[in-house]
Design a protein around this motif. Structure first.
Motif, PDB file in Angstrom:
ATOM      1  N   LYS A   1      39.265  49.669  40.682  1.00  0.00           N
ATOM      2  CA  LYS A   1      39.951  49.182  39.482  1.00  0.00           C
ATOM      3  C   LYS A   1      39.164  48.076  38.779  1.00  0.00           C
ATOM      4  CE  LYS A   1      44.057  51.269  40.055  1.00  0.00           C
ATOM      5  NZ  LYS A   1      43.986  52.626  39.660  1.00  0.00           N
ATOM      6  N   GLU A   2      38.318  47.376  39.525  1.00  0.00           N
ATOM      7  CA  GLU A   2      37.547  46.274  38.947  1.00  0.00           C
ATOM      8  C   GLU A   2      36.068  46.623  38.919  1.00  0.00           C
ATOM      9  OE1 GLU A   2      38.373  42.478  40.698  1.00  0.00           O
ATOM     10  OE2 GLU A   2      40.473  43.007  41.009  1.00  0.00           O
ATOM     11  N   ARG A   3      35.348  45.966  38.049  1.00  0.00           N
ATOM     12  CA  ARG A   3      33.929  46.223  37.843  1.00  0.00           C
ATOM     13  C   ARG A   3      33.083  45.840  39.052  1.00  0.00           C
ATOM     14  NH1 ARG A   3      31.494  46.729  32.695  1.00  0.00           N
ATOM     15  NH2 ARG A   3      29.254  46.838  32.941  1.00  0.00           N
ATOM     16  N   ASN A   4      33.482  44.800  39.812  1.00  0.00           N
ATOM     17  CA  ASN A   4      32.737  44.321  40.976  1.00  0.00           C
ATOM     18  C   ASN A   4      31.261  44.092  40.668  1.00  0.00           C
ATOM     19  OD1 ASN A   4      34.870  44.145  42.863  1.00  0.00           O
ATOM     20  ND2 ASN A   4      34.849  46.363  43.020  1.00  0.00           N
ATOM     21  N   ALA A   5      31.018  43.457  39.546  1.00  0.00           N
ATOM     22  CA  ALA A   5      29.644  43.166  39.131  1.00  0.00           C
ATOM     23  C   ALA A   5      29.045  42.092  40.025  1.00  0.00           C
ATOM     24  CB  ALA A   5      29.624  42.713  37.669  1.00  0.00           C
ATOM     25  N   ILE A   6      27.751  42.063  40.022  1.00  0.00           N
ATOM     26  CA  ILE A   6      27.016  41.077  40.811  1.00  0.00           C
ATOM     27  C   ILE A   6      27.190  39.689  40.191  1.00  0.00           C
ATOM     28  CG2 ILE A   6      24.819  41.238  39.580  1.00  0.00           C
ATOM     29  CD1 ILE A   6      23.498  41.362  42.365  1.00  0.00           C
ATOM     30  N   GLY A   7      27.215  38.691  41.040  1.00  0.00           N
ATOM     31  CA  GLY A   7      27.240  37.313  40.548  1.00  0.00           C
ATOM     32  C   GLY A   7      25.826  36.766  40.472  1.00  0.00           C
ATOM     33  N   ARG A   8      25.650  35.739  39.679  1.00  0.00           N
ATOM     34  CA  ARG A   8      24.314  35.134  39.536  1.00  0.00           C
ATOM     35  C   ARG A   8      23.730  34.747  40.889  1.00  0.00           C
ATOM     36  NH1 ARG A   8      23.158  33.419  34.367  1.00  0.00           N
ATOM     37  NH2 ARG A   8      24.897  33.618  32.939  1.00  0.00           N
TER      38      ARG A   8
END
Length: 153
Positions: free
Chosen positions: A143-150
């Motif tokens: 349901k969420e993008r789960n993008a990488i963090g900096r």
């Protein structure tokens, strides 16, 4: 980079719609070409990552490109770089990959792609081949993008 990611998304989405999927790798560096050949260290490393590391349907980011992304994220903070970085995620084995969440243009389309992959897995001849679809199905169903963090670059 934005154009590259859009092309990866379109090719990957189209492949799934036609009953296939892709795997690959993106490298940043020197290549050399003429009308007959494409060679060079970046091309060779991308090929190695795709053939030896990728193993399942995903697009791996090379360590060199990962450093470029990290430098962008840390040294050039802006909405543009945040948007670019959001197209990647850390995979279970620690590699940074193109986030399959970019496939399709809506949650509905991503879920449709996941269903298409479930059908492909169901019709696969062996459990090993079926398993190659599981991770991608899971990511497309999130349901969420789960993008990488900096900090993960």
């Amino acid at each position: 980079m934005e154009a590259l990611l859009e092309n990866v998304s379109e090719v990957w989405t189209t492949a799934i719609k036609y009953g296939y999927t892709i795997r690959g790798a993106i490298e940043f560096g020197e290549i050399y070409w003429n009308e007959n050949e494409l060679i060079g260290p970046a091309f060779n490393n991308a090929y190695r990552l795709e053939s030896e590391v990728s193993r399942i349907s995903r697009v791996i980011v090379s360590s060199r490109l990962n450093r470029v992304l990290r430098n962008l994220a840390n040294d050039h903070r802006s909405d543009i770089t945040d948007h670019l970085i959001a197209n990647f995620r850390k995979d279970v084995d620690g590699y940074v990959v193109v986030n399959p969440y970019i496939l399709g243009h809506s949650d509905e389309e991503r879920l449709s792609l996941a269903e298409k992959l479930r059908a492909l897995a169901k019709n696969s001849p062996t459990s090993l081949v079926k398993e190659k679809y599981a991770h991608l199905i899971s990511m497309l169903s999130e349901k969420e993008r789960n993008a990488i963090g900096r900090s993960e670059l």
